[in-house]
Structure formats: structure tokens, C-alpha cells
Design a protein around this motif. Structure first.
Motif, mmCIF file in Angstrom:
data_model
loop_
_atom_site.group_PDB
_atom_site.id
_atom_site.type_symbol
_atom_site.label_atom_id
_atom_site.label_comp_id
_atom_site.label_asym_id
_atom_site.label_seq_id
_atom_site.Cartn_x
_atom_site.Cartn_y
_atom_site.Cartn_z
ATOM 1 N N VAL A 190 -0.401 -104.649 7.240
ATOM 2 C CA VAL A 190 0.575 -103.849 7.420
ATOM 3 C C VAL A 190 1.997 -105.387 7.187
ATOM 4 C CG1 VAL A 190 2.973 -102.741 8.706
ATOM 5 C CG2 VAL A 190 0.455 -102.023 7.515
ATOM 6 N N LEU A 191 1.825 -105.640 7.937
ATOM 7 C CA LEU A 191 3.142 -107.260 7.852
ATOM 8 C C LEU A 191 2.680 -107.814 7.168
ATOM 9 C CD1 LEU A 191 2.307 -107.609 11.759
ATOM 10 C CD2 LEU A 191 4.343 -106.106 11.150
ATOM 11 N N PHE A 192 1.373 -108.193 6.553
ATOM 12 C CA PHE A 192 1.504 -109.618 5.296
ATOM 13 C C PHE A 192 2.016 -108.873 4.168
ATOM 14 C CE2 PHE A 192 -1.200 -111.264 2.270
ATOM 15 C CZ PHE A 192 -0.916 -112.873 2.230
ATOM 16 N N ILE A 193 1.796 -107.581 3.776
ATOM 17 C CA ILE A 193 2.317 -107.067 2.414
ATOM 18 C C ILE A 193 3.720 -106.750 2.491
ATOM 19 C CG2 ILE A 193 2.220 -105.574 0.798
ATOM 20 C CD1 ILE A 193 -0.675 -105.037 1.723
ATOM 21 N N GLY A 194 3.883 -105.456 3.771
ATOM 22 C CA GLY A 194 5.155 -105.571 3.710
ATOM 23 C C GLY A 194 6.246 -106.766 4.587
#
Length: 317
Positions: A190-194
Motif C-alpha cells: 500500500v505504501l509503495f503504490i499509494g
């Protein structure tokens, strides 16, 4: 003699006065340095924000938004599981996406759209918000989650609350180690994409609010989809992705929700720390070729025919 005595006394007074003056100046400089260090520390943690009404209005907004999100998201997920579909878990990611997108769209312009200790913690690590604001947000999110789940408990039947554990975070036969790895991986996803997109000011402006909210919500939906399908455990409901949600349900319902509760905090926090370390070494701009310098065809051409000058000579001949 009197003149000599006066001279002696005056010559004896000067060193004492000088030493006292030096001591006073050193003490004053020490106080100044201490004040400077303490003021810098207070500035770093955002102590000035504690007395700002804007912080508390934003925290109250986070509380209300988190409570509302917990209520709508949890009831939506339970409705999906009760839909009677062959694979009702596959409907859960869609419910996550819709709820996350709508709430992000509303709250991002107001508070940054956290509603989750993960987002507040990574914003703190990345220097987007201060320690004071992060602490206030996380406290508000936890209180809001408790309020949201108490509201669910007040309207949900006792049988449904027992069957679905009030929609809280439970291992349900999954080992703590496996659950911890899933929480870590899905949080990092989630962090890497969003967050990579959301925290990039230039790209956020280029894409616009709607697209950024879509990316973050989609990342959360993908993480939930992966977690509910990869284990092969029919009883496992997927990753928590939100420690406040897990805490609110555990405080409101109790029972087995405290078993392995630490997993839903440690996994996401580790994901935040690792992502922060990796993202700090990411390139600030994309790799853009300049004058086809790294073109594979050009490199092959140069190796076969020599430099571009030789190629032009060969062609002209």
C-alpha cells in the motif's frame, strides 16, 4: 606609597573583574545554547502546534472520519460476506476500494486523509507532519475507531456480532508468524503504490485529487484481495491494514480479538520503517534517456561499426 597602593589595588582588581566577566559571558552563552537546543527540539516535534486550534480541529475531523469509515466499511464487508455469493470474499476488495476512495476524496483536502495510524506514522517518518500532529491524529483515530465499533455493536444482532467477531481483526487459525508477514508485505504494498504517489507533490498536482485517491484506494483493495486469497484459509478474513480498526473492534467486542493483536500493530509499523528507508533512496526523477545514449540498438551499432562518425563515413562511401 599611596599611589603605589592604589596602583596595586587597581592592578589586583582587574583580573578578578575580568574573570567574573568571562564567567558571566560563558554562562550567558551556555544559556543561549541551551535555549537554542531546546527551542530547536520543540520546533522539531511541533510543540507550537499543540496550542493551535487548527491541529485540534483537524484531529476532531480525523476522529469523526475514522468513526464513520469504521462503521461503513465494516458493515459493507459483513454485507458482502452475507451476500450468499459463491466466493463472497472476492467482493470485499471492492467494498474496501469504494469506501476508501469516498472517504479519501472528502478528507484529503481537510486533514490529509489519514484515518489510519499507518499513514500518520509514515507521514511522520517522511517529515510531512510533526510528532505532535502525528500523535494527535493517531489518538483521534483510535478513539474514532472505538466509537465506530460501539455504534456497530449497538445496531448489529448478537448472533452476527459473534459470527463475524464484530468485523474485527482475527487470526482465525492463521499462525502469528504468517499473519505478521502478510501484514508487513501488504502494508508495504500500500505504501509503495499509494504513498509514493500521494507524497510526491509534483505528481499529485499533475494527476489531481481524484486520481491520487483512486491510486491509494486501489492499492488498499489489491492488498486485501491478495491477503484473502493467498493463504488458502477459508476462515481468515484478510489483513487488518489499520491498527486503529483492530484496536477499536478488540475494545468494543473483546473475546478472541486480543489473540495475536500485536501482529496488527508490529507488522504495519515494520512495513512503514522499511518503506521509509527504501523510499529515501529512490530516484527523485524518472530515468529519461538523453539523446539515445543508452539505446540498445545504438550500442549494438557502435560495437559493430565503430563510432557514429565511422558509421556516417561508411554509409557515405
Amino acid at each position: 606609597m599611596e599611589a603605589g597602593d592604589n596602583l596595586a589595588s587597581s592592578s589586583g582588581a582587574h583580573p578578578a573583574d575580568s574573570s567574573r566577566t568571562i564567567e558571566k559571558s560563558e554562562a550567558a552563552s551556555t544559556v543561549c545554547r541551551n535555549k537554542s537546543c531546546s527551542s530547536r527540539f520543540l520546533e522539531c516535534i511541533g510543540a507550537h502546534e499543540i496550542f493551535s486550534s487548527e491541529l485540534w480541529r483537524a484531529s476532531l475531523t480525523e476522529l469523526v472520519a475514522t468513526a464513520a469509515l469504521m462503521f461503513t466499511l465494516t458493515t459493507s464487508i459483513i454485507s458482502c460476506l452475507e451476500s450468499g455469493e459463491t466466493n463472497p470474499k472476492l467482493l470485499v476488495p471492492m467494498a474496501v476500494f469504494i469506501n476508501a476512495f469516498l472517504f479519501l476524496l472528502v478528507t484529503v483536502p481537510l486533514t490529509g486523509g489519514h484515518m489510519n495510524p499507518i499513514f500518520s506514522f509514515i507521514a511522520l517518518l517522511k517529515g510531512v507532519i510533526t510528532l505532535s500532529r502525528a500523535s494527535a491524529y493517531i489518538l483521534a483515530q483510535c478513539i474514532g475507531s472505538v466509537i465506530g465499533f460501539l455504534a456497530i455493536k449497538s445496531v448489529m444482532s448478537h448472533e452476527a456480532a459473534q459470527k463475524f467477531s464484530l468485523g474485527g481483526c482475527a487470526l482465525n487459525g492463521l499462525g502469528p508468524g504468517t499473519a505478521l508477514i502478510l501484514e508487513f508485505i501488504c502494508t508495504f504494498l500500500v505504501l509503495f503504490i499509494g504513498v509514493t504517489v500521494a507524497f510526491d507533490e509534483r505528481r499529485s498536482k499533475e494527476l489531481g485529487l481524484v486520481v491520487v485517491c483512486t491510486v491509494v484506494a486501489a492499492a488498499m483493495a489489491v492488498a486485501v484481495f491478495v491477503s484473502v486469497t493467498v493463504t488458502g484459509n477459508a476462515q481468515y478474513g484478510g489483513v487488518g491494514l489499520n491498527p486503529a480498526r483492530c484496536l477499536g473492534a478488540a475494545l468494543a467486542e473483546g473475546r478472541g480479538l486480543w489473540d495475536g493483536h500485536w501482529v496488527f500493530w508490529i507488522g504495519p509499523l515494520l512495513g512503514c520503517v522499511v518503506y521509509s528507508a527504501i523510499s529515501s533512496n529512490m530516484p527523485k526523477e524518472g530515468s529519461v534517456p538523453v539523446d539515445e545514449e543508452h539505446s540498445i540498438l545504438k550500442l549494438g551499432q557502435d560495437s559493430c561499426f565503430g563510432s557514429p562518425a565511422n558509421v556516417r563515413t561508411l554509409v557515405s562511401v
